[in-house]
Structure formats: C-alpha cells, structure tokens
Design an enzyme around this catalytic site. Structure first.
Site, PDB file in Angstrom:
ATOM      1  N   HIS A  87       0.831  -1.208   0.000  1.00 28.49           N
ATOM      2  CA  HIS A  87       0.000   0.000   0.000  1.00 28.49           C
ATOM      3  C   HIS A  87       0.861   1.251   0.000  1.00 28.49           C
ATOM      4  CE1 HIS A  87       0.488  -0.803   4.407  1.00 28.49           C
ATOM      5  NE2 HIS A  87       0.609   0.505   4.484  1.00 28.49           N
ATOM      6  N   HIS A 142       3.993   7.103   3.851  1.00 26.38           N
ATOM      7  CA  HIS A 142       4.906   5.963   3.696  1.00 26.38           C
ATOM      8  C   HIS A 142       4.420   5.049   2.586  1.00 26.38           C
ATOM      9  CE1 HIS A 142       1.995   4.211   6.698  1.00 26.38           C
ATOM     10  NE2 HIS A 142       2.198   3.114   6.012  1.00 26.38           N
ATOM     11  N   GLU A 174       7.608   0.969   5.104  1.00 31.74           N
ATOM     12  CA  GLU A 174       7.052  -0.052   5.975  1.00 31.74           C
ATOM     13  C   GLU A 174       7.273  -1.399   5.294  1.00 31.74           C
ATOM     14  OE1 GLU A 174       2.778   0.221   6.403  1.00 31.74           O
ATOM     15  OE2 GLU A 174       2.777  -1.036   8.196  1.00 31.74           O
TER      16      GLU A 174
HETATM   17 CO    CO Z   1       1.091   1.322   6.307  1.00 35.00          CO
END
Ligand code: CO
Length: 134
Positions: free
Chosen positions: A7, A79, A130
């Site tokens: 994502h 992020h 991440e």
């Molecule tokens: Co995230």
C-alpha cells in the site's frame, strides 16, 4: 527481498472529505474508517486492482501522524509498504547493511493484522518504508 507494493499511505487533514473524494471523484472502492488506537491513527482502506491506498488521520494525543500534518497541512504521502516473506530475516539483512529500523527493531502488528516494521527515511532517499510480512 521485497515483493509486491502492499500500500501507499497518505496522511490527510480531513478524513471524511478525502474518503468522499476517492469514492466520488476517483470512483474507487473505499472502506469505512477504522480506529487503530495502538498506532494512533484512524485509517480508511481503498482497494485498487493492484494495490491499496491507506488514508491516515490522527487518533489521540500522541499520534505519529500529527507532526507530519503540522509540517504538511494539506496532507501528503506518508509511507509506502513493501511485502516481505520473512520480516525477521529482512530486518537482520537490513541492519547488517547499516539501515536503521524504527522503534527498537521488533516487528509490531500492523493495520492488517500482520507483522510490520518501519525503516528510517534518511536511509532510503527520504521515503518512510514499511515492511509487512505476508
Ligand atoms: Co502502512
């Protein structure tokens, strides 16, 4: 080592307006807001055919998103999340290579119920990364 883009997370100053914009203007499949008190955020997930977008909004006093929104009042990309098969092996490899893992280096359970880690943006061209074990 990294796999799919899981994502892209966007911090937003108005979660209701941002969700409506993605639903109505962009025609996306937008979920309901979910509070994630352990992470200090309220999240709206948007499913795209090849990845997801997460709209992030601060939840609580010590939200990690608040400082970002103070610096970026109209919001911004916060992020990006890459998938890894083994998060501990990925961490050890990255630490060995000199990368800094945020928050002590132990994976935490992320918004999708899977173990996640965050890598210091200064080690990755200014992008907060991440890693999620899938
Ligand atoms: Co995230």
């Amino acid at each position: 080592m990294i796999g799919r883009l899981n994502h892209v997370a966007i911090a937003v100053p108005d979660l209701t307006a941002a969700a409506a914009q993605y639903r109505e203007m962009l025609g996306a499949n937008v979920g309901d807001p979910q509070d994630e008190p352990d992470h200090g955020v309220t999240v709206v997930f948007i499913d795209l055919p090849n990845t997801k977008i997460e709209l992030l909004y601060p939840l609580g006093e010590a939200s990690p998103i608040q400082g970002f929104l103070d610096k970026n009042p109209s919001g911004g990309i916060h992020h990006i999340c890459y998938e890894v098969a083994d998060i501990h092996a990925a961490r050890d490899h990255l630490v060995q290579g000199g990368a800094r893992v945020l928050g002590g280096g132990e994976p935490k359970i992320g918004a999708h119920g899977k173990p996640v880690l965050f890598l210091h943006p200064k080690d990755f061209n200014g992008a907060l990364i991440e890693l999620e074990e899938v």
